[in-house]
Design an enzyme around this catalytic site. Structure first.
Site, PDB file in Angstrom:
ATOM      1  N   LEU A  19       3.578  -8.263  -7.349  1.00 57.05           N
ATOM      2  CA  LEU A  19       2.692  -9.147  -8.106  1.00 57.05           C
ATOM      3  C   LEU A  19       2.450  -8.645  -9.522  1.00 57.05           C
ATOM      4  O   LEU A  19       2.497  -9.421 -10.482  1.00 57.05           O
ATOM      5  CB  LEU A  19       1.348  -9.282  -7.384  1.00 57.05           C
ATOM      6  N   ASP A  38       1.476   1.835 -13.744  1.00 56.51           N
ATOM      7  CA  ASP A  38       1.827   2.002 -12.332  1.00 56.51           C
ATOM      8  C   ASP A  38       1.852   3.498 -12.037  1.00 56.51           C
ATOM      9  O   ASP A  38       2.232   4.309 -12.894  1.00 56.51           O
ATOM     10  CB  ASP A  38       3.186   1.382 -12.020  1.00 56.51           C
ATOM     11  N   ASN A 102      -4.633  -5.054 -10.580  1.00 54.03           N
ATOM     12  CA  ASN A 102      -3.767  -5.418  -9.466  1.00 54.03           C
ATOM     13  C   ASN A 102      -3.456  -4.239  -8.542  1.00 54.03           C
ATOM     14  O   ASN A 102      -3.091  -4.437  -7.385  1.00 54.03           O
ATOM     15  CB  ASN A 102      -2.458  -6.009 -10.015  1.00 54.03           C
ATOM     16  N   TYR A 174      -9.389  -2.495   3.685  1.00 52.37           N
ATOM     17  CA  TYR A 174      -8.846  -3.419   2.684  1.00 52.37           C
ATOM     18  C   TYR A 174      -9.743  -4.644   2.516  1.00 52.37           C
ATOM     19  O   TYR A 174     -10.061  -5.058   1.393  1.00 52.37           O
ATOM     20  CB  TYR A 174      -7.442  -3.826   3.123  1.00 52.37           C
ATOM     21  N   LYS A 178     -11.734  -5.655  -0.883  1.00 52.31           N
ATOM     22  CA  LYS A 178     -11.471  -6.927  -1.548  1.00 52.31           C
ATOM     23  C   LYS A 178     -12.745  -7.772  -1.655  1.00 52.31           C
ATOM     24  O   LYS A 178     -12.918  -8.517  -2.625  1.00 52.31           O
ATOM     25  CB  LYS A 178     -10.377  -7.694  -0.800  1.00 52.31           C
ATOM     26  N   THR A 208       5.461  -9.403  -0.899  1.00 50.86           N
ATOM     27  CA  THR A 208       5.758  -8.166  -1.619  1.00 50.86           C
ATOM     28  C   THR A 208       5.871  -7.038  -0.598  1.00 50.86           C
ATOM     29  O   THR A 208       5.696  -7.245   0.600  1.00 50.86           O
ATOM     30  CB  THR A 208       4.639  -7.821  -2.623  1.00 50.86           C
TER      31      THR A 208
END
Length: 313
Positions: A19, A38, A102, A174, A178, A208
């Site tokens: 993404l 990254d 991201n 997770y 989120k 992904t």
């Protein structure tokens, strides 16, 4: 004719793959200069040696297409690394205009099996990572506004997930992170609006390496068909939210995947009960709430695949 993001600079975290890569390429296509961040670890759980290669490859791809880009190797869950990332954007491009958060990892486990480190690491990268970069970007924009600069421009696009909306049995870390990102988004949107900054969040559906096992057998395209779960379907919404056209969009949550954008409302009250006396008793609550929940459809917290509307095959 000028491009929508011409003259603007952007940071995209976790942009070496998936993404983030698609988002960085889209922002560059729309005219932005991009810092490609990254940490470059090969494991989706954050394991393996850090590598500059993924970020460097995306930055090189942007430059080869005629855009401006610089790579940054760093873990945004580290406070000082996030500071250096924002400083790099300012040093390279004169200012920061757009931040796309991201970066993330997965360490899936049922809540009864999850270790403290599995919890902490996922919350740290997702939620703290979003906070760290948001903090330093906000400091940058607020300082410019306080110095008397008019027309300060700021856009933050955060990455949440339907895991927090629909539940995800093997991802308590997770899902919680989120959900926290949505709270961070709405709070920051209120705090930063006065400085010309908007803050929004997306819940993307994309195939992904982070979701390769989740979407196995779902919506897989046939030969020559468009993959509805390609990250390329998510990136245009990020480009829009980063643009001047989205000035009136603030504190919003949007679900996006191939050919669909859904605007998610704030939670609404589905039922309300008032006590017949001065205060509720156990007995009165039992007489009101037990029948209410008994009348609702079984399994109203839908499985993720039902919420996503995906079909195998």
């Amino acid at each position: 004719m000028s491009l929508p993001l011409e003259g603007l600079s952007a940071i995209v975290t976790g942009a070496g793959r998936g993404l983030g890569r698609a988002e960085a390429l889209e922002l560059a296509r729309l005219g932005a200069a991009v810092v490609v961040n990254d940490y470059g670890q090969p494991g989706r759980d954050g394991s393996g040696e850090a590598s500059a290669a993924p970020a460097e490859e995306v930055a090189a791809e942007i430059r080869a297409a005629g855009g401006r880009a610089v790579a940054h190797l760093g873990d945004v869950s580290d406070f000082e690394t996030a500071r250096a990332l924002v400083d790099l954007a300012v040093a390279e491009f004169g200012k920061l205009d757009v931040l796309v958060n991201n970066a993330g990892i997965l360490r899936d486990r049922m809540v009864f099996s999850m270790s403290e480190d599995e919890w902490d690491s996922v919350v740290r990268v997702h939620l703290k990572g979003h906070f760290n970069t948001t903090h330093f970007a906000a400091v940058h924009w607020r300082s410019r506004a306080k110095a008397g600069e008019t027309g300060v421009y700021g856009r933050i696009v955060n990455t949440s997930s339907e895991a927090f909306l629909a539940g995800s049995a093997g991802q308590p870390n997770y899902a919680a992170a989120k959900g926290g990102i949505v709270g961070l988004t709405t709070s920051s949107a209120l705090a930063l609006a006065r400085y010309g900054v908007t803050v929004n969040a997306i819940c993307p559906r994309a195939r992904t390496r982070m979701t390769e096992d989740v979407f196995v057998g779902f919506g897989e395209p046939g030969e020559g068909e468009l993959d509805l779960l390609s990250p390329d379907h998510v990136a245009p919404l990020v480009g829009y939210l980063a643009s001047p056209a989205a000035a009136g969009v603030n504190g919003q949550l949007l679900v996006v995947h191939g050919g669909m954008v859904a605007v998610v409302d704030r939670p609404k009250v589905s039922a309300k009960f008032d006590t017949a006396k001065e205060a509720f008793t156990y007995e009165e609550l039992d007489s009101l709430l037990t029948p209410h929940y008994a009348s609702r459809p079984a399994g109203e917290t839908f499985a993720a695949t039902e919420v996503l509307g995906l079909k195998k095959g």
